[in-house]
Design a protein around this motif. Structure first.
Motif, PDB file in Angstrom:
ATOM      1  N   LEU A 205       0.817  -1.220   0.000  1.00 29.24           N
ATOM      2  CA  LEU A 205       0.000   0.000   0.000  1.00 29.24           C
ATOM      3  C   LEU A 205       0.849   1.268   0.000  1.00 29.24           C
ATOM      4  O   LEU A 205       0.526   2.253  -0.663  1.00 29.24           O
ATOM      5  N   GLY A 206       1.939   1.240   0.727  1.00 25.34           N
ATOM      6  CA  GLY A 206       2.780   2.435   0.851  1.00 25.34           C
ATOM      7  C   GLY A 206       3.511   2.807  -0.417  1.00 25.34           C
ATOM      8  O   GLY A 206       4.112   3.899  -0.500  1.00 25.34           O
ATOM      9  N   PHE A 207       3.490   1.954  -1.425  1.00 25.47           N
ATOM     10  CA  PHE A 207       4.212   2.245  -2.658  1.00 25.47           C
ATOM     11  C   PHE A 207       3.576   3.366  -3.466  1.00 25.47           C
ATOM     12  O   PHE A 207       4.135   3.823  -4.469  1.00 25.47           O
ATOM     13  N   SER A 208       2.422   3.851  -3.044  1.00 26.37           N
ATOM     14  CA  SER A 208       1.803   4.986  -3.747  1.00 26.37           C
ATOM     15  C   SER A 208       2.699   6.216  -3.700  1.00 26.37           C
ATOM     16  O   SER A 208       2.613   7.105  -4.559  1.00 26.37           O
ATOM     17  N   SER A 209       3.585   6.243  -2.688  1.00 27.75           N
ATOM     18  CA  SER A 209       4.504   7.384  -2.568  1.00 27.75           C
ATOM     19  C   SER A 209       5.563   7.400  -3.669  1.00 27.75           C
ATOM     20  O   SER A 209       6.307   8.373  -3.810  1.00 27.75           O
ATOM     21  N   LYS A 210       5.666   6.343  -4.434  1.00 27.94           N
ATOM     22  CA  LYS A 210       6.632   6.278  -5.527  1.00 27.94           C
ATOM     23  C   LYS A 210       6.194   7.164  -6.701  1.00 27.94           C
ATOM     24  O   LYS A 210       6.965   7.379  -7.636  1.00 27.94           O
ATOM     25  N   TRP A 211       4.936   7.652  -6.648  1.00 25.90           N
ATOM     26  CA  TRP A 211       4.442   8.537  -7.704  1.00 25.90           C
ATOM     27  C   TRP A 211       4.340   9.969  -7.174  1.00 25.90           C
ATOM     28  O   TRP A 211       3.661  10.230  -6.169  1.00 25.90           O
ATOM     29  N   ARG A 212       5.024  10.868  -7.814  1.00 22.69           N
ATOM     30  CA  ARG A 212       4.922  12.272  -7.426  1.00 22.69           C
ATOM     31  C   ARG A 212       3.585  12.840  -7.876  1.00 22.69           C
ATOM     32  O   ARG A 212       3.022  13.710  -7.219  1.00 22.69           O
ATOM     33  N   ASN A 213       3.081  12.345  -8.992  1.00 23.96           N
ATOM     34  CA  ASN A 213       1.783  12.779  -9.486  1.00 23.96           C
ATOM     35  C   ASN A 213       0.691  12.161  -8.615  1.00 23.96           C
ATOM     36  O   ASN A 213       0.562  10.947  -8.530  1.00 23.96           O
ATOM     37  N   SER A 214      -0.076  13.022  -7.938  1.00 19.78           N
ATOM     38  CA  SER A 214      -1.087  12.530  -7.007  1.00 19.78           C
ATOM     39  C   SER A 214      -2.170  11.712  -7.707  1.00 19.78           C
ATOM     40  O   SER A 214      -2.740  10.786  -7.108  1.00 19.78           O
ATOM     41  N   ILE A 215      -2.462  12.059  -8.938  1.00 18.15           N
ATOM     42  CA  ILE A 215      -3.488  11.308  -9.669  1.00 18.15           C
ATOM     43  C   ILE A 215      -3.007   9.867  -9.907  1.00 18.15           C
ATOM     44  O   ILE A 215      -3.753   8.903  -9.697  1.00 18.15           O
ATOM     45  N   SER A 216      -1.766   9.730 -10.324  1.00 16.05           N
ATOM     46  CA  SER A 216      -1.203   8.397 -10.547  1.00 16.05           C
ATOM     47  C   SER A 216      -1.114   7.625  -9.232  1.00 16.05           C
ATOM     48  O   SER A 216      -1.392   6.422  -9.167  1.00 16.05           O
ATOM     49  N   GLY A 217      -0.711   8.366  -8.149  1.00 15.42           N
ATOM     50  CA  GLY A 217      -0.627   7.714  -6.841  1.00 15.42           C
ATOM     51  C   GLY A 217      -1.981   7.207  -6.371  1.00 15.42           C
ATOM     52  O   GLY A 217      -2.099   6.109  -5.809  1.00 15.42           O
ATOM     53  N   SER A 218      -3.031   8.008  -6.609  1.00 12.52           N
ATOM     54  CA  SER A 218      -4.378   7.615  -6.211  1.00 12.52           C
ATOM     55  C   SER A 218      -4.861   6.423  -7.047  1.00 12.52           C
ATOM     56  O   SER A 218      -5.524   5.508  -6.528  1.00 12.52           O
ATOM     57  N   GLU A 219      -4.498   6.425  -8.311  1.00 12.95           N
ATOM     58  CA  GLU A 219      -4.891   5.317  -9.187  1.00 12.95           C
ATOM     59  C   GLU A 219      -4.211   4.022  -8.735  1.00 12.95           C
ATOM     60  O   GLU A 219      -4.823   2.939  -8.733  1.00 12.95           O
ATOM     61  N   TYR A 220      -2.946   4.141  -8.316  1.00 10.57           N
ATOM     62  CA  TYR A 220      -2.232   2.968  -7.811  1.00 10.57           C
ATOM     63  C   TYR A 220      -2.900   2.438  -6.537  1.00 10.57           C
ATOM     64  O   TYR A 220      -3.065   1.224  -6.372  1.00 10.57           O
ATOM     65  N   THR A 221      -3.300   3.339  -5.653  1.00  6.90           N
ATOM     66  CA  THR A 221      -3.960   2.924  -4.399  1.00  6.90           C
ATOM     67  C   THR A 221      -5.242   2.172  -4.675  1.00  6.90           C
ATOM     68  O   THR A 221      -5.525   1.138  -4.054  1.00  6.90           O
ATOM     69  N   ASP A 222      -6.011   2.653  -5.630  1.00  3.32           N
ATOM     70  CA  ASP A 222      -7.240   1.949  -6.007  1.00  3.32           C
ATOM     71  C   ASP A 222      -6.928   0.562  -6.558  1.00  3.32           C
ATOM     72  O   ASP A 222      -7.643  -0.407  -6.299  1.00  3.32           O
ATOM     73  N   LEU A 223      -5.851   0.493  -7.308  1.00  7.51           N
ATOM     74  CA  LEU A 223      -5.455  -0.761  -7.949  1.00  7.51           C
ATOM     75  C   LEU A 223      -5.025  -1.803  -6.913  1.00  7.51           C
ATOM     76  O   LEU A 223      -5.436  -2.970  -6.976  1.00  7.51           O
ATOM     77  N   ILE A 224      -4.233  -1.408  -5.948  1.00  2.00           N
ATOM     78  CA  ILE A 224      -3.662  -2.346  -4.982  1.00  2.00           C
ATOM     79  C   ILE A 224      -4.668  -2.788  -3.927  1.00  2.00           C
ATOM     80  O   ILE A 224      -4.500  -3.812  -3.268  1.00  2.00           O
ATOM     81  N   THR A 225      -5.743  -2.015  -3.755  1.00  2.00           N
ATOM     82  CA  THR A 225      -6.750  -2.344  -2.749  1.00  2.00           C
ATOM     83  C   THR A 225      -7.961  -3.080  -3.310  1.00  2.00           C
ATOM     84  O   THR A 225      -8.910  -3.368  -2.587  1.00  2.00           O
ATOM     85  N   GLU A 226      -7.956  -3.377  -4.588  1.00  2.00           N
ATOM     86  CA  GLU A 226      -9.100  -4.067  -5.186  1.00  2.00           C
ATOM     87  C   GLU A 226      -9.193  -5.501  -4.659  1.00  2.00           C
ATOM     88  O   GLU A 226      -8.167  -6.141  -4.429  1.00  2.00           O
TER      89      GLU A 226
END
Length: 226
Positions: A205-226
């Motif tokens: 879950l914490g890997f969302s911080s690897k994206w500086r772009n908040s939109i990409s980070g939010s998309e990753y969070t949605d992806l990993i929590t499905e």
């Protein structure tokens, strides 16, 4: 008619005919037991003209057995009928053998108690997803070095996606793969392919911080929590 009864009657008729032929007087005693183990005993004493004893007939059950002995030149006759009982014996494994088989089943289901996935102390190394364990140290080393040595990021992405569709990986391995892609768009594309094969996604879950772009980070969070 019961086979035993037929044997008794046949024996009686046989002895009677012998006695009649020899002009003998006959005294017959018949005992029949037709319960758990059918049986019969026929004792015949026949006296001929010279006072000589004649025939003795025995019929024993279980399957009829008849022994006939007749004096006066007659041939000895023996009749045997045997009954065989078959038994089906079920093999029962010793306790020790059953324990070994049960332990092997548990190990296949839960995985070995210790595995090396090439990422140090990795909690996900013994975790299964879809019944599959993540890459072990040897597989992971070859996969990672192959990607790392590829200078072209587009070619590196193609290699990663082909491999990640076939293998499973831990969150620690997944994080190292993401770090190989500086371009955030490419990194997200790789993540989309890899996430379904991460055995412990809650640790990523914490890997969302690897994206500086908040939109990409939010998309990753949605992806990993499905």
């Amino acid at each position: 008619m019961n086979p035993l009864v037929r044997a008794v009657l046949a024996s009686s008729l046989f002895v009677s005919s012998v006695s009649f032929a020899q002009g003998a007087e006959i005294n017959m005693q018949v005992d029949v037991d037709d319960q758990d183990m059918p049986g019969a005993r026929i004792h015949v004493k026949a006296s001929g003209p010279d006072g000589e004893e004649g025939a003795t007939v025995k019929v024993r059950g279980g399957g009829a057995r008849m022994d006939v002995r007749v004096t006066g030149g007659m041939t000895t006759t023996e009749t045997h009928t045997e009954t065989r009982t078959e038994r089906n014996t079920e093999y029962v494994a010793p306790v020790r053998e059953r324990e070994v088989r049960e332990r092997e089943v548990r190990e296949r289901e839960s995985g070995p108690s210790f595995r090396d996935c090439g990422t140090g102390s990795d909690e996900g190394c013994t975790t299964r997803r879809d019944g599959q364990l993540p890459m072990d140290a040897s597989t992971w080393s070859g996969f990672y070095q192959s990607l790392k040595s590829e200078p072209n990021e587009i070619v590196r992405e193609e290699k990663a996606e082909k491999m990640l569709k076939r293998v499973y990986l831990t969150a620690a391995q997944f994080g190292k793969v993401l770090d190989l892609f500086p371009n955030e768009i490419t990194r997200l594309d790789v993540a989309k392919v890899a996430v379904p094969h991460v055995v412990n996604p809650q640790h990523a879950l914490g890997f969302s911080s690897k994206w500086r772009n908040s939109i990409s980070g939010s998309e990753y969070t949605d992806l990993i929590t499905e």
